[in-house]
Design a protein around this motif. Structure first.
Motif, PDB file in Angstrom:
ATOM      1  N   VAL A   1      16.227   4.742  -6.115  1.00  0.00           N
ATOM      2  CA  VAL A   1      17.186   4.961  -7.200  1.00  0.00           C
ATOM      3  C   VAL A   1      16.475   5.197  -8.530  1.00  0.00           C
ATOM      4  N   VAL A   2      15.406   4.449  -8.779  1.00  0.00           N
ATOM      5  CA  VAL A   2      14.716   4.623 -10.058  1.00  0.00           C
ATOM      6  C   VAL A   2      14.050   5.994 -10.131  1.00  0.00           C
TER       7      VAL A   2
ATOM      8  N   ALA B   1       7.565   4.208 -14.209  1.00  0.00           N
ATOM      9  CA  ALA B   1       8.712   3.874 -13.376  1.00  0.00           C
ATOM     10  C   ALA B   1       8.808   4.807 -12.180  1.00  0.00           C
ATOM     11  N   MET B   2       8.567   6.103 -12.403  1.00  0.00           N
ATOM     12  CA  MET B   2       8.635   7.070 -11.304  1.00  0.00           C
ATOM     13  C   MET B   2       7.561   6.782 -10.259  1.00  0.00           C
ATOM     14  N   GLY B   3       6.341   6.536 -10.707  1.00  0.00           N
ATOM     15  CA  GLY B   3       5.250   6.277  -9.774  1.00  0.00           C
ATOM     16  C   GLY B   3       5.422   4.994  -9.005  1.00  0.00           C
ATOM     17  N   LEU B   4       5.824   3.930  -9.705  1.00  0.00           N
ATOM     18  CA  LEU B   4       6.061   2.655  -9.045  1.00  0.00           C
ATOM     19  C   LEU B   4       7.236   2.748  -8.077  1.00  0.00           C
ATOM     20  N   GLY B   5       8.255   3.518  -8.480  1.00  0.00           N
ATOM     21  CA  GLY B   5       9.403   3.716  -7.601  1.00  0.00           C
ATOM     22  C   GLY B   5       9.004   4.411  -6.316  1.00  0.00           C
ATOM     23  N   ARG B   6       8.121   5.387  -6.421  1.00  0.00           N
ATOM     24  CA  ARG B   6       7.650   6.102  -5.236  1.00  0.00           C
ATOM     25  C   ARG B   6       6.902   5.150  -4.305  1.00  0.00           C
ATOM     26  N   HIS B   7       6.082   4.290  -4.893  1.00  0.00           N
ATOM     27  CA  HIS B   7       5.343   3.312  -4.087  1.00  0.00           C
ATOM     28  C   HIS B   7       6.304   2.347  -3.404  1.00  0.00           C
ATOM     29  N   LEU B   8       7.243   1.815  -4.162  1.00  0.00           N
ATOM     30  CA  LEU B   8       8.173   0.831  -3.627  1.00  0.00           C
ATOM     31  C   LEU B   8       9.060   1.430  -2.539  1.00  0.00           C
ATOM     32  N   SER B   9       9.480   2.664  -2.731  1.00  0.00           N
ATOM     33  CA  SER B   9      10.415   3.264  -1.775  1.00  0.00           C
ATOM     34  C   SER B   9       9.792   3.444  -0.395  1.00  0.00           C
ATOM     35  N   ASN B  10       8.468   3.401  -0.312  1.00  0.00           N
ATOM     36  CA  ASN B  10       7.797   3.595   0.976  1.00  0.00           C
ATOM     37  C   ASN B  10       7.370   2.295   1.652  1.00  0.00           C
ATOM     38  N   LEU B  11       7.488   1.172   0.969  1.00  0.00           N
ATOM     39  CA  LEU B  11       6.990  -0.081   1.521  1.00  0.00           C
ATOM     40  C   LEU B  11       7.841  -0.613   2.666  1.00  0.00           C
TER      41      LEU B  11
ATOM     42  N   ILE C   1      -0.625  -7.714   7.181  1.00  0.00           N
ATOM     43  CA  ILE C   1       0.178  -6.708   6.485  1.00  0.00           C
ATOM     44  C   ILE C   1       1.269  -7.336   5.625  1.00  0.00           C
ATOM     45  N   ARG C   2       1.787  -8.490   6.039  1.00  0.00           N
ATOM     46  CA  ARG C   2       2.798  -9.165   5.222  1.00  0.00           C
ATOM     47  C   ARG C   2       2.186  -9.704   3.934  1.00  0.00           C
ATOM     48  N   ARG C   3       0.932 -10.088   3.971  1.00  0.00           N
ATOM     49  CA  ARG C   3       0.254 -10.552   2.760  1.00  0.00           C
ATOM     50  C   ARG C   3       0.166  -9.442   1.717  1.00  0.00           C
ATOM     51  N   ILE C   4       0.174  -8.194   2.187  1.00  0.00           N
ATOM     52  CA  ILE C   4       0.089  -7.048   1.282  1.00  0.00           C
ATOM     53  C   ILE C   4       1.474  -6.545   0.899  1.00  0.00           C
ATOM     54  N   THR C   5       2.305  -6.291   1.920  1.00  0.00           N
ATOM     55  CA  THR C   5       3.582  -5.616   1.701  1.00  0.00           C
ATOM     56  C   THR C   5       4.560  -6.431   0.873  1.00  0.00           C
ATOM     57  N   ILE C   6       4.734  -7.700   1.209  1.00  0.00           N
ATOM     58  CA  ILE C   6       5.762  -8.496   0.533  1.00  0.00           C
ATOM     59  C   ILE C   6       5.443  -8.699  -0.951  1.00  0.00           C
ATOM     60  N   PRO C   7       4.241  -9.163  -1.311  1.00  0.00           N
ATOM     61  CA  PRO C   7       3.961  -9.279  -2.746  1.00  0.00           C
ATOM     62  C   PRO C   7       4.041  -7.941  -3.473  1.00  0.00           C
ATOM     63  N   GLU C   8       3.545  -6.873  -2.851  1.00  0.00           N
ATOM     64  CA  GLU C   8       3.585  -5.577  -3.521  1.00  0.00           C
ATOM     65  C   GLU C   8       5.017  -5.102  -3.751  1.00  0.00           C
ATOM     66  N   ALA C   9       5.897  -5.377  -2.803  1.00  0.00           N
ATOM     67  CA  ALA C   9       7.296  -4.988  -2.976  1.00  0.00           C
ATOM     68  C   ALA C   9       7.906  -5.703  -4.169  1.00  0.00           C
ATOM     69  N   PHE C  10       7.633  -6.980  -4.287  1.00  0.00           N
ATOM     70  CA  PHE C  10       8.212  -7.754  -5.380  1.00  0.00           C
ATOM     71  C   PHE C  10       7.563  -7.424  -6.715  1.00  0.00           C
ATOM     72  N   LEU C  11       6.254  -7.290  -6.735  1.00  0.00           N
ATOM     73  CA  LEU C  11       5.588  -6.942  -7.990  1.00  0.00           C
ATOM     74  C   LEU C  11       5.995  -5.545  -8.459  1.00  0.00           C
ATOM     75  N   SER C  12       6.155  -4.624  -7.512  1.00  0.00           N
ATOM     76  CA  SER C  12       6.587  -3.270  -7.876  1.00  0.00           C
ATOM     77  C   SER C  12       7.994  -3.284  -8.443  1.00  0.00           C
ATOM     78  N   ALA C  13       8.903  -3.984  -7.763  1.00  0.00           N
ATOM     79  CA  ALA C  13      10.290  -4.059  -8.235  1.00  0.00           C
ATOM     80  C   ALA C  13      10.369  -4.722  -9.600  1.00  0.00           C
ATOM     81  N   ASP C  14       9.565  -5.748  -9.796  1.00  0.00           N
ATOM     82  CA  ASP C  14       9.541  -6.453 -11.075  1.00  0.00           C
ATOM     83  C   ASP C  14       9.031  -5.541 -12.188  1.00  0.00           C
TER      84      ASP C  14
END
Length: 491
Positions: free
Chosen positions: A277-278, A307-317, A339-352
């Motif tokens: 969405v972002v 925002a666009m770049g982070l959104g692109r990263h988040l949308s693929n996680l 992989i959960r050690r990477i994906t979950i924190p990155e999803a939250f940090l990206s969204a934040d």
């Protein structure tokens, strides 16, 4: 070696908030493990001294020295949880033996080996997943609780913008070609509706979270039935107590060695949707900026790009979470850990990080009314032709004849624009053509842009205004939004 000599993720060093980084920090993670161990010891009814309890409570928070000890131990044991068991036992020696007992599950080869190395011990069924999975659920919950009010604030600010510009006509597009007029505020309402759906999906993911609790190696609770001598009610009571202390309504009815990784997928799906969405919103803003109709805040001209770049990263996680879930065989595959050690924190940090950047964008959008009006008037003559035709028909003219006259003049005006680089002179051509003489005096009035925006202002108010769908959705976050406004005023 300094921090500048080692790689650091930009999500932590550059973009995300201190609050979100704290939730997913190594200190919070390991300290939460210690809290869960301490709760397990007490609630399992283990005969443990007051001294042991006091030592555990005094060392709940990991120190820098504890991390050094755990790092050395992890290199030896090749297992992070057991390394932290060792580090915790050193600072809480009166409880060390029972902390080890609680983590040993003799059906798990590594722990069986650990038991042989450290001597005999009682079996209390709390495997490493008792601390890791329950901790992860706490982090998921706390992370979502941090994101939701930030997202609500973005929706509120964008709603204020939509209401302010609800009446301003602007070009609406289909296939990126001018099609009909809408308003600046109505376009913002389109963005708001998508963000509101994200808020709803994240809220649903948050409200559906449960605890894993104390379930045993494969979720059968067999070891706990042994502890409580076959009394299932006591096992249930144990989990009720754990849920209450951790702040969860209940446990998942069925667990394997872990809580189902579908939980991770549901959460990351909702966050990845936010990333999509972002990108959609900032893409629109970027195109409007190219047309010189709207810009993000002057002093923050890189925020939209972030925002666009982070959104692109988040949308693929969410693909990582999807693959992890589908790859779990039977009661667990064990390939989910890294992989959960990477994906979950990155999803939250990206969204934040997106929340912070998008908040800045929508809170300071710059609109250029004169430019918007100029572009509207370039295209409006083509859009007004249907009104002109209908007016002629009402005076007795043939619709077919009127349509043909308009078609010829429109092509001529279009050639002037496309081939000669001139202005749209369709209206001037209409005024000079005898066929249109009966309505010449009314043509200019028929080109008033607000006559072409339909119900846009009403739609914006019904969706974003007093008593609206948006207002009701934001009600739980009213205090946070008010506090955010006060901070802005202070600045």
């Amino acid at each position: 070696m300094s921090g500048n000599d080692t790689y650091q993720t930009p999500l932590a060093s550059r973009y995300a908030s201190a609050e979100m980084k704290t939730i997913f920090s190594a200190r919070t993670r390991s300290s939460t493990w210690r809290q869960l161990w301490a709760k397990a010891e007490k609630e399992l009814g283990i005969d443990i001294s007051d001294e042991a309890i006091a030592q555990m409570k005094a060392h709940i928070t990991m120190t820098d020295e504890d991390f050094v000890v755990a790092a050395v131990e992890e290199k030896r044991r090749r297992h992070d949880v057991m390394a932290h068991v060792h580090a915790f036992g050193l600072v809480a020696p009166a409880a060390a033996g029972i902390i080890v007992s609680n983590l040993i599950d003799h059906s798990y080869p590594y722990f069986a080996k650990f038991a042989r190395l450290n001597g005999p011990s009682d079996h209390y069924g709390a495997t490493s997943c008792y601390v890791t999975d329950n901790s992860d659920l706490i982090f998921l919950r706390d992370g979502l609780d941090l994101i939701l009010p930030k997202l609500a604030t973005i929706i509120f600010k964008l709603s204020q913008f939509a209401i302010e510009y609800k009446d301003m006509p602007t070009l609406g597009y289909t296939h990126y070609q001018p099609a009909q007029l809408i308003t600046v505020g109505r376009r913002a309402a389109q963005w708001i509706q998508d963000l509101l759906m994200v808020l709803e999906d994240i809220t649903r993911a948050r409200s559906d979270l449960r605890f894993r609790g104390a379930q045993g190696t494969t979720g059968t609770q067999a070891s706990f039935m042994e502890i409580f001598h076959g009394d299932g009610d006591k096992v249930d009571k144990l989990n009720d107590i754990l849920c209450a202390k951790a702040g969860f309504p209940t446990c998942y009815s069925i667990s394997t060695q872990t809580y189902t990784r579908l939980v991770d997928l549901r959460v990351v799906n909702a966050l990845s949707e936010f990333g999509d969405v972002v990108q959609r919103i900032t893409g629109d803003i970027r195109h409007l900026a190219s047309q010189k109709e709207m810009e993000e805040p002057f002093e923050k001209d890189q925020i939209g790009s972030s925002a666009m770049g982070l959104g692109r990263h988040l949308s693929n996680l969410n693909k990582n979470a999807s693959n992890t879930y589908s790859a779990q065989w039977f009661e667990r595959t064990l390939d989910d850990s890294a992989i959960r050690r990477i994906t979950i924190p990155e999803a939250f940090l990206s969204a934040d990080a997106i929340c912070m950047t998008l908040d800045n964008v929508v809170g300071g959008l710059v609109v250029y009314p004169a430019r918007i009006h100029s572009r509207v008037m370039e295209e409006l003559p083509f859009m007004a032709t249907e009104n002109i035709i209908m007016k002629l028909v009402s005076l007795g003219k043939s619709r077919q004849d009127a349509h043909e006259e308009i078609r010829v003049l429109s092509h001529q005006a279009s050639d002037v624009v496309k081939k000669e680089g001139g202005k749209n002179d369709l209206i001037e051509r209409i005024k000079k053509t005898p066929f249109f003489q009966p309505i010449i005096g009314e043509v200019d009035a028929m080109l008033e842009p607000k006559n072409f925006i339909g119900r846009c202002p009403e739609q914006v108010l019904r969706f974003c205004g007093k008593g609206s769908e948006v207002e009701k959705a934001l009600e739980p976050y009213r205090k946070h939004i008010a506090a955010s406004k006060e901070v802005e005023l202070a600045v």
